[in-house]
Scaffold this active site. Structure first.
Site, short mmCIF file in Angstrom:
data_model
loop_
_atom_site.label_atom_id
_atom_site.label_comp_id
_atom_site.label_asym_id
_atom_site.label_seq_id
_atom_site.Cartn_x
_atom_site.Cartn_y
_atom_site.Cartn_z
N GLU A 167 -3.89 8.15 -3.72
CA GLU A 167 -4.28 7.28 -2.61
C GLU A 167 -4.42 8.02 -1.29
O GLU A 167 -5.13 7.56 -0.39
CB GLU A 167 -3.25 6.16 -2.46
CG GLU A 167 -3.84 4.87 -1.97
CD GLU A 167 -4.76 4.25 -3.00
OE1 GLU A 167 -5.94 4.06 -2.69
OE2 GLU A 167 -4.30 3.95 -4.11
N THR B 149 -4.17 -0.86 -7.32
CA THR B 149 -4.95 0.31 -7.69
C THR B 149 -4.09 1.56 -7.80
O THR B 149 -2.97 1.60 -7.28
CB THR B 149 -6.05 0.55 -6.61
OG1 THR B 149 -6.89 1.63 -7.00
CG2 THR B 149 -5.44 0.85 -5.25
N GLY C 196 -13.86 -1.86 -6.54
CA GLY C 196 -15.13 -1.26 -6.16
C GLY C 196 -15.10 -0.40 -4.92
O GLY C 196 -16.14 -0.21 -4.28
N GLY C 197 -13.94 0.12 -4.51
CA GLY C 197 -13.90 0.94 -3.31
C GLY C 197 -14.46 0.17 -2.13
O GLY C 197 -14.19 -1.02 -1.94
N ARG D 272 0.85 -1.19 0.00
CA ARG D 272 0.00 0.00 0.00
C ARG D 272 0.89 1.25 0.00
O ARG D 272 1.96 1.27 0.61
CB ARG D 272 -0.86 -0.02 1.26
CG ARG D 272 -1.81 1.14 1.45
CD ARG D 272 -3.05 0.94 0.66
NE ARG D 272 -4.16 1.77 1.14
CZ ARG D 272 -5.10 2.25 0.36
NH1 ARG D 272 -5.06 2.00 -0.94
NH2 ARG D 272 -6.09 2.97 0.84
N THR E 115 -10.29 0.19 -9.28
CA THR E 115 -9.22 -0.70 -8.86
C THR E 115 -9.30 -1.91 -9.78
O THR E 115 -10.21 -1.98 -10.60
CB THR E 115 -9.46 -1.08 -7.38
OG1 THR E 115 -9.47 0.12 -6.62
CG2 THR E 115 -8.44 -2.01 -6.81
N SER F 53 -7.72 0.79 3.66
CA SER F 53 -8.17 0.31 2.35
C SER F 53 -9.30 -0.69 2.51
O SER F 53 -9.40 -1.38 3.54
CB SER F 53 -7.01 -0.37 1.62
OG SER F 53 -7.45 -1.00 0.43
N SER F 54 -10.13 -0.78 1.48
CA SER F 54 -11.19 -1.80 1.44
C SER F 54 -10.80 -3.00 0.58
O SER F 54 -11.59 -3.95 0.49
CB SER F 54 -12.48 -1.18 0.88
OG SER F 54 -12.97 -0.18 1.74
#
Length: 585
Positions: free
Chosen positions: A439, A418, A482-483, A102, A400, A461-462
């Site tokens: 981000e 993403t 999809g967030g 990340r 993403t 993050s999801s």
């Protein structure tokens, strides 16, 4: 005041490229056979992975090859300017590990990063700026994956992507549509408009789009490895683009404060996954700073107390929505970077805590927006920790991509990565052809909250790559873009497959509902007015007035007889691409 970007189509690019520039065949969304398997949103990415598998590479090698190719054909949702979460099942060791790459906030970041005069700045203004760019982690993540668990080098696995970037590909209608959606942002930056626009407009369908600068970037990685990205000319170009964005004449945007030291000091993290059990399966998910694995685990623990398959479908769907609502209330309150905040993970994933939360669910009524629970008594921790207040659901973008790969030895990779918004920050690094992420807008813009910006911190993050084992062996793997709807897409697909007995391809393609502790539930086009919708409305559920497609999942099912079924979307975002090494006859 809730900040929300305009609702836009979340159509994901389905690549139409063939290396010979002949029109590529449409993706085949389901494939069953033996040997290795791959499922992505892109025909060319799936072919790249399969080429590596056929050369003797393993699932990790193939996953990086597919991801690099997606960076060319799907540059508005992923690429080396961003970051991600990679989950691996290592067959020889019979264990699951994750690689967190990340993005991180630069050392100069503060909790007031997106505040002016004490007020949150406009979300879209924040996105299209150098201030939104986190230190990219993708290249370091690929390096860690290949060096620790792969069998091939950057030089080998990047060849398919270099070929695609060099030879170019014909712009599809979908690609042109996505570019048109981003025209206003792309026009701000000279390097981006020069690559993706003509006279300020999206390139016409059929235009052969070459990206020699991205091919150059990949060649430098092939020659020097990850150090080519985090030091030297490419690093200087990245820092320059962040701090003094390459704006077009007449435009002005906020710059960032990234340094060469921020890049040189970036580290990926090898983390243990989170785990729960569900009806005989071991469900492994991404841990913090990913909130997806924890939220999915908590929701499944809540649902485990109901015999869903014995209930009327509307009642079972109602329980799924309420379990998701409760887990999101907790996710929004507690989740953050574990190196900065103490998150009660054990409590959130406790079966006893789930039983307490389950007691709030009514079979014939909707909870409505609800508060976070108190998982701390289930932590076995005698200290008195900070109990943060729940925050609103952030305006996470849905842009993403997820891919999944397995090999003949039984190794599995589930990978979500993403650059955040469609087109990320909008900034293309001059001379290197890749778009930088936005981000840092995944942080809460104001606090106090566990997810405010801080130096070196990773935003919550999801992303939720997931691997399920049964009897110690892989049963299925899946994930989605999809967030924040990633969490509900993965959760609902698991419920469809495990509780309702749908084959994975049906489970993945079933209509999706996404409840994230809001007054209304997001739905897909065609759902409102159905018998299922009316049944849920009688209980009190309400729908978002603007239906959209939710997610673009990819999955692999592992069968007891040794066969595998790779599954991608049949309709959403254009059909995906599923391939197996030895198709069943």
């Amino acid at each position: 005041m809730t900040r929300l970007p305009p609702r836009v189509s979340t159509t994901v690019l389905a690549a139409t490229l063939s290396l010979s520039l002949l029109p590529a065949c449409a993706g085949t969304p389901v494939a069953t056979g033996t040997g290795g398997a791959v499922a992505t949103i892109s025909v060319e990415a799936s072919r790249a992975a399969m080429a590596i598998l056929n050369k003797g590479g393993n699932a990790v090698d193939a996953a990086v090859a597919a991801a690099a190719t997606l960076g060319v054909t799907d540059p508005f949702s992923c690429g080396i300017g961003g970051g991600g979460f990679m989950m691996l099942y290592l067959a020889d060791e019979k264990r699951v590990i994750t690689i967190d790459h990340r993005e991180t906030a630069p050392a100069a970041a503060t909790p007031s990063l997106f505040l002016e005069n004490g007020r949150e700045i406009d979300f879209n203004t924040a996105v299209a700026s150098g201030a939104s760019v986190g230190v990219p982690g993708t290249v370091r993540g690929w390096h860690e994956a290949l060096a620790r668990y792969g069998t091939m080098s950057f030089k080998e696995v990047l060849q398919p992507a270099i070929g695609v970037a060099s030879k170019g590909f014909p712009v599809s209608a979908t690609f042109a549509h996505l570019t048109a959606q981003n025209e206003a942002k792309f026009r701000r930056f000279a390097s981006t408009s020069a690559l993706y626009l003509k006279d300020g407009k999206a390139l016409p369908v059929g235009t052969v789009l070459k990206n020699p600068d991205m091919a150059r970037a990949y060649r430098e990685l092939a020659a020097r490895g990850y150090r080519a990205f985090y030091s030297g000319p490419m690093a200087r170009a990245i820092v320059g683009a962040v701090n003094q964005p390459p704006v077009a004449a007449g435009f002005k945007v906020r710059g960032g404060a990234m340094t060469l030291a921020d890049l040189a000091n970036y580290e990926a993290r090898i983390r243990l996954p989170v785990r729960t059990t569900y009806r005989g399966y071991d469900i492994y998910g991404m841990g913090l700073p990913g909130s997806g694995g924890i939220a999915i685990g908590e929701a499944l623990n809540i649902l485990e107390g109901f015999n869903l398959k014995s209930l009327p479908r509307a009642t079972a769907e109602h329980l799924y929505l309420e379990a998701s609502r409760l887990s999101f209330a907790d996710r929004n309150a507690y989740a953050g970077d574990p190196e900065y905040v103490d998150v009660p993970v054990a409590g959130l994933l406790s079966k006893e805590y789930a039983a307490r939360r389950r007691g709030q669910v009514g079979m014939e009524r909707v909870l409505g927006k609800t508060g976070a629970g108190d998982p701390y008594p289930f932590q076995n921790d005698p200290s008195t920790p900070l109990r943060p207040h729940a925050s609103r659901v952030l305006a996470q973008n849905a842009h993403t991509t997820h891919l999944t790969v397995s090999d003949k030895a039984g190794n599995v990779v589930a990978y979500t990565f993403t650059i955040e918004s469609w087109g990320g920050s909008g900034i293309t690094v001059p001379g290197y052809g890749f778009i930088l992420n936005n981000e840092l807008t995944d942080f809460d813009f104001s606090g106090p909250h566990p997810n405010v910006p801080e130096p070196g911190k990773r935003p919550r993050s999801s992303m939720a790559p997931t691997i399920a084992l049964r009897g110690g062996k892989p049963a299925f793997t899946l994930g989605s873009p999809g967030g924040s709807t990633i969490i509900t897409t993965v959760l609902q697909t698991i419920v469809n497959h495990v509780d309702f007995g749908m084959p994975l391809e049906r489970a993945l393609n079933a209509p999706r509902l996404s409840q994230r502790n809001e007054a209304v539930t997001d739905i897909e086009p065609g759902f409102a007015g159905t018998l299922q919708a009316k049944g849920l409305e009688r209980i009190g559920h309400k729908w978002h007035p603007e239906p959209e497609e939710i997610g673009a999942a990819n999955a692999i099912a592992f069968h007891a007889d040794g066969r595998v079924t790779a599954v991608s979307e049949a309709k959403r975002h254009g059909a995906g691409s599923a391939l197996v090494q030895q198709p069943a006859r």
